[in-house]
Scaffold this active site. Structure first.
Site, PDB file in Angstrom:
ATOM      1  N   ASP A 261       0.697  -1.192   0.113  1.00 10.57           N
ATOM      2  CA  ASP A 261       0.025  -0.202   0.169  1.00 10.57           C
ATOM      3  C   ASP A 261       1.006   1.160   0.031  1.00 10.57           C
ATOM      4  O   ASP A 261       2.182   1.338   0.076  1.00 10.57           O
ATOM      5  CB  ASP A 261      -1.007  -0.068   1.117  1.00 10.57           C
ATOM      6  CG  ASP A 261      -2.183   0.816   0.867  1.00 10.57           C
ATOM      7  OD1 ASP A 261      -2.219   1.740  -0.108  1.00 10.57           O
ATOM      8  OD2 ASP A 261      -3.002   0.696   1.582  1.00 10.57           O
ATOM      9  N   TYR A 262       0.335   2.271  -0.153  1.00 10.78           N
ATOM     10  CA  TYR A 262       1.011   3.610  -0.431  1.00 10.78           C
ATOM     11  C   TYR A 262       2.069   3.767   0.782  1.00 10.78           C
ATOM     12  O   TYR A 262       1.776   4.148   1.926  1.00 10.78           O
ATOM     13  CB  TYR A 262      -0.001   4.706  -0.210  1.00 10.78           C
ATOM     14  CG  TYR A 262       0.151   6.114  -0.953  1.00 10.78           C
ATOM     15  CD1 TYR A 262      -0.440   6.223  -2.200  1.00 10.78           C
ATOM     16  CD2 TYR A 262       0.970   7.004  -0.508  1.00 10.78           C
ATOM     17  CE1 TYR A 262      -0.380   7.733  -2.660  1.00 10.78           C
ATOM     18  CE2 TYR A 262       1.039   8.320  -1.111  1.00 10.78           C
ATOM     19  CZ  TYR A 262       0.570   8.366  -2.300  1.00 10.78           C
ATOM     20  OH  TYR A 262       0.640   9.588  -3.108  1.00 10.78           O
TER      21      TYR A 262
END
Ligand code: BGC
Length: 764
Positions: free
Chosen positions: A289-290
């Site tokens: 994820d980011y």
């Protein structure tokens, strides 16, 4: 293109071609690996690491891409793909740089958060899940894939399959509710919808199941917070939807931000390698994820070099945004902290995905500018979105059949969400055309023409607290705060309501009040709006609450005092027309909740498949000393899992089973007679639950094991049958062995988790 590049590219294609034609004995997957290896053999270490880097593409604009760092990084072979870059022209340009200006010409992959539609938006996922219609759900994903791929996208960060039992957590809006069985079915339908049978088909895109794992169980419902859970609960209750996505062939998996048993998911080898790859056989690539790798620094696991090495060794292939891989892996390799084989494996998996998408054959296959102008936000797509939206609505109350409304008389349309197009989209709708969504006011006007009179007033702000409202008035979704005092707005609304036959109150949350980093400590209905409802109630007019929400809300006052409540979630581009379809009876509502609505915030976590405890409270009782209950509120929720009314009524007969004593791997058939006893044709979601009464570990009071959405004409009766196999009785025991245990089982069939017919059988 300079000569050097041309030669390399030619060499590359010969290699690819030769593998293509000579390796006929190899399986499809092996062929892809061979092809990827032929490219890998040409790559420098820097280029391999470059493939593992996924920046956000937002700052690339057509014609200027070459002058940004992103453009330079693409040229230098330091980028494997881009995400959330919107527009086929911009994507084509970025791809051109990769293919024509980088040394090896390896194409980029283009991802986006296509979560509930692309430009044509469906309801938020929690809403779509309330349709309980797997064909419909699969079609939503297929249509989203068609639109997104027409605009250059070939990879979506969906489905989000995090089970959650905590409506304080804002991201429940992006998931499919609380149930592992239903969640697994939806995960499968979504993956099939996005990926189809052939990833190289230009209308399909690569799916990404997220957020692996357990992201839906943060402590206190606060986003990104610690998750700590028993293995038993993980395997039996939280893993099934991710696993179902893997079994459906999902091409990519996204790591979660959270801690899993003391190790953040992005650095958790047990999760990413032991479980995902070795036990479940996942063979796609894992993206973080980011900035999830960088965040392991704050989790307390060391500096960027350390956490990046940890992530790679755990099984992460691609680093989203954080550039930890890009900037530290070479050093770690030099210091012996990682191996080149680990980098190669990650790079190979990404290249395989690109081959499967057909990008090496034609890097521009998703960049057809013609498709972008003819296949997006079309009238057909919008019609379908309207249909899905109407199917997702859940009728929570309908006293004295106040709904459906007549298409005449005077309607007072009141509330901050009545005339607000931008908020119809709901959260995570990055490609949406918010100002072209149909508001409720638009929809009612479209439905009525001049057959009825519509009066309109705002009535209240979403919340009294202007600072809180500012926090949720983002991403192009203004709440349009009214600076008048609450009293002034209420007075105007009451005056209008007094002239009407019925009040339609468009209330609830703003779109961004749920979603990422939108946790609430209190899910009680907002005070500003409850005050408005109290004043409207004084007029004595019937009140229909059209509830906009991205999460279950605590609304016992509303349930007791209002005549009808229609939960419409955030229904997407066609919200207003779809709501009007249901309000005026052109569509009979059939949605059922996939997440329990509690009576108050303190009941959280609340979910239907709970265990019995050693001191259960007798059914129907409120309080008994020394039993498991509260002093101040009953144990029951406000609306249980699976609940939802219709304009018609359904009657369930008793359960008939094919055999009360079953042996071994025989099949059990359980049937009921379902009758439509009302005046409307309608659809009912018939639900099958099973309880394993005695087992070697404690088991839930009931678990969903089947469902059927059945259409019945007014007055019609049908026999609904479920086939049950020992597979349906299996669970992970104390030692995490997956098995079934002989003994007594309760079979339950009904219209929601709390209202079921029950029978007992033994299965030995
Ligand atoms: C979210 C993901 C999303 C990613 C890319 C993150 O903040 O948690 O769900 O896919 O951003 O936009």
């Amino acid at each position: 293109m300079n000569r050097y590049i041309t030669i390399i590219l030619i060499g590359l294609s010969i290699l690819i071609f030769s593998f293509d034609s000579s390796q006929t004995r190899l399986s499809e997957d092996e062929k892809y690996i061979q092809k990827a290896d032929s490219v890998l053999a040409l790559m420098t270490l820097g280029e391999k690491i470059g493939q593992l880097n996924l920046p956000a593409g937002g700052d690339i604009t057509t014609g200027q891409a070459t002058s940004t760092d992103l453009g330079q990084n693409i040229k230098d072979g330091k980028t494997g793909g881009l995400f959330n870059l919107k527009g086929v022209e911009k994507i084509r340009e970025a791809q051109r740089i990769a293919v024509e200006e980088s040394r090896l010409g390896i194409p980029l992959i283009f991802g986006m958060d296509v979560i509930h539609g692309y430009e044509t938006l469906f309801p938020i996922p929690l809403g779509v899940s309330a349709t309980w219609d797997m064909d419909l759900i699969e079609k939503t994903a297929r249509m989203a894939a068609k639109e997104a791929s027409a605009d250059g996208i070939n990879w979506t960060f969906s489905p989000m399959t995090d089970i959650s039992r905590d409506p304080r957590w804002g991201r429940v809006s992006e998931g499919n509710g609380e149930d592992p069985y239903l969640g697994a079915k939806i995960a499968e339908a979504m993956v099939k919808g996005y990926q189809g049978d052939d990833l190289s088909d230009i209308h399909t895109i690569l799916a990404c199941v997220k957020h692996f794992a357990l992201y839906g169980a943060p402590e206190a419902g606060r986003d990104y917070h610690t998750v700590d859970m028993s293995r038993n609960r993980m395997y039996n209750e939280y893993f099934p939807p991710y696993k179902a996505a893997v079994e459906a062939g999902v091409g990519t998996v996204m790591t979660a931000f959270n801690d899993v048993d003391g190790l953040p998911a992005s650095g958790n080898r047990w999760l990413m390698t032991e479980m995902l790859r070795n036990q479940w056989g996942f063979d796609g690539f894992v993206v973080t994820d980011y900035t999830a790798i960088n965040e392991m620094i704050d989790h307390g696991l060391g500096d960027l070099q350390n956490v990046s090495a940890l992530a790679l060794k755990a099984g992460v292939d691609m680093d989203m945004v954080g550039e930890g891989f890009l900037t530290t892996l070479e050093k770690s390799l030099g210091e012996g902290k990682i191996t080149e084989e680990q980098i190669d494996s990650a790079c190979r998996r990404i290249l395989v995905a690109k081959f499967k998408l057909g990008l090496f054959e034609d890097p521009y296959r998703y960049c057809d500018t013609e498709r972008a102008t003819t296949e997006i936000f079309t009238a057909d797509n919008r019609r379908f979105a309207r249909e899905v939206a109407a199917q997702s609505f859940v009728l929570l109350k309908n006293e004295n059949q106040v709904l459906p409304l007549q298409k005449n008389g005077t309607i007072a349309l009141i509330g901050p969400l009545a005339d607000n197009r931008e908020n119809m989209a709901g959260t995570w709708s990055v490609a949406g055309r918010f100002d072209e969504s149909v508001s409720l006011k638009d929809g009612i006007e479209n439905a009525l023409g001049d057959q009825a009179k519509i009066l309109h007033a705002r009535g209240a702000n979403i919340v009294n607290d202007a600072d809180l409202e500012a926090r949720v008035s983002i991403f192009g979704k203004p709440t349009l705060r009214d600076e008048r005092s609450a009293e002034e707005m209420i007075q105007e609304a009451v005056e209008i309501a007094s002239q009407a036959d019925v009040i339609v109150a468009a209330l609830g949350e703003a779109a961004e009040m749920s979603g990422e980093a939108s946790s609430l400590s209190d899910i009680e209905f907002p005070e500003s709006q409850r005050d408005l409802l109290k004043a409207l109630k004084e007029t004595g007019k019937p009140i229909v609450l059209v509830l906009f929400t991205g999460r279950p809300r605590a609304m016992t006052w509303e349930n007791e005092n209002l005549d009808a409540i229609l939960n419409v979630w955030f229904a997407g581009s066609e919200a207003g027309d779809a709501i009007a379809d249901v309000l005026f009876g052109d569509v009979n509502p059939s949605g059922k909740l996939t997440m329990t609505f509690p009576q108050n915030t303190g009941q959280i976590p609340i979910y239907y498949n709970h265990k019995n405890t050693g001191r259960p409270l007798a059914e129907g009782a409120w309080f008994e000393k020394f039993r498991s209950n509260y002093l101040d509120v009953p144990n029951e929720p406000l609306y249980p899992f699976g609940y939802g009314l219709s304009y018609t009524t359904f009657n369930y007969g008793g359960i008939k089973v094919s055999n009360e004593q079953i042996k071994g791997d025989q099949k059990l058939t359980a049937s009921i007679e379902l009758s439509n006893t009302g005046k409307f044709d309608g659809a009912e979601v018939v639900q099958l639950y099973i309880r394993d009464v005695v087992a070697s570990i404690t088991r839930p009071m009931r678990e969903l094991k089947g469902f059927q959405k059945v259409n019945l004409k007014a007055g019609e009766t049908k026999t609904i049958s479920f086939e049950i196999f020992i597979e349906d009785l299996k669970f992970y025991n104390y030692d995490i062995d997956y098995l079934w245990e002989p003994g007594e089982f309760e079979i339950m069939i009904g219209g929601n988790a709390s209202e079921v017919k029950v029978t007992s059988i033994t299965w030995n």
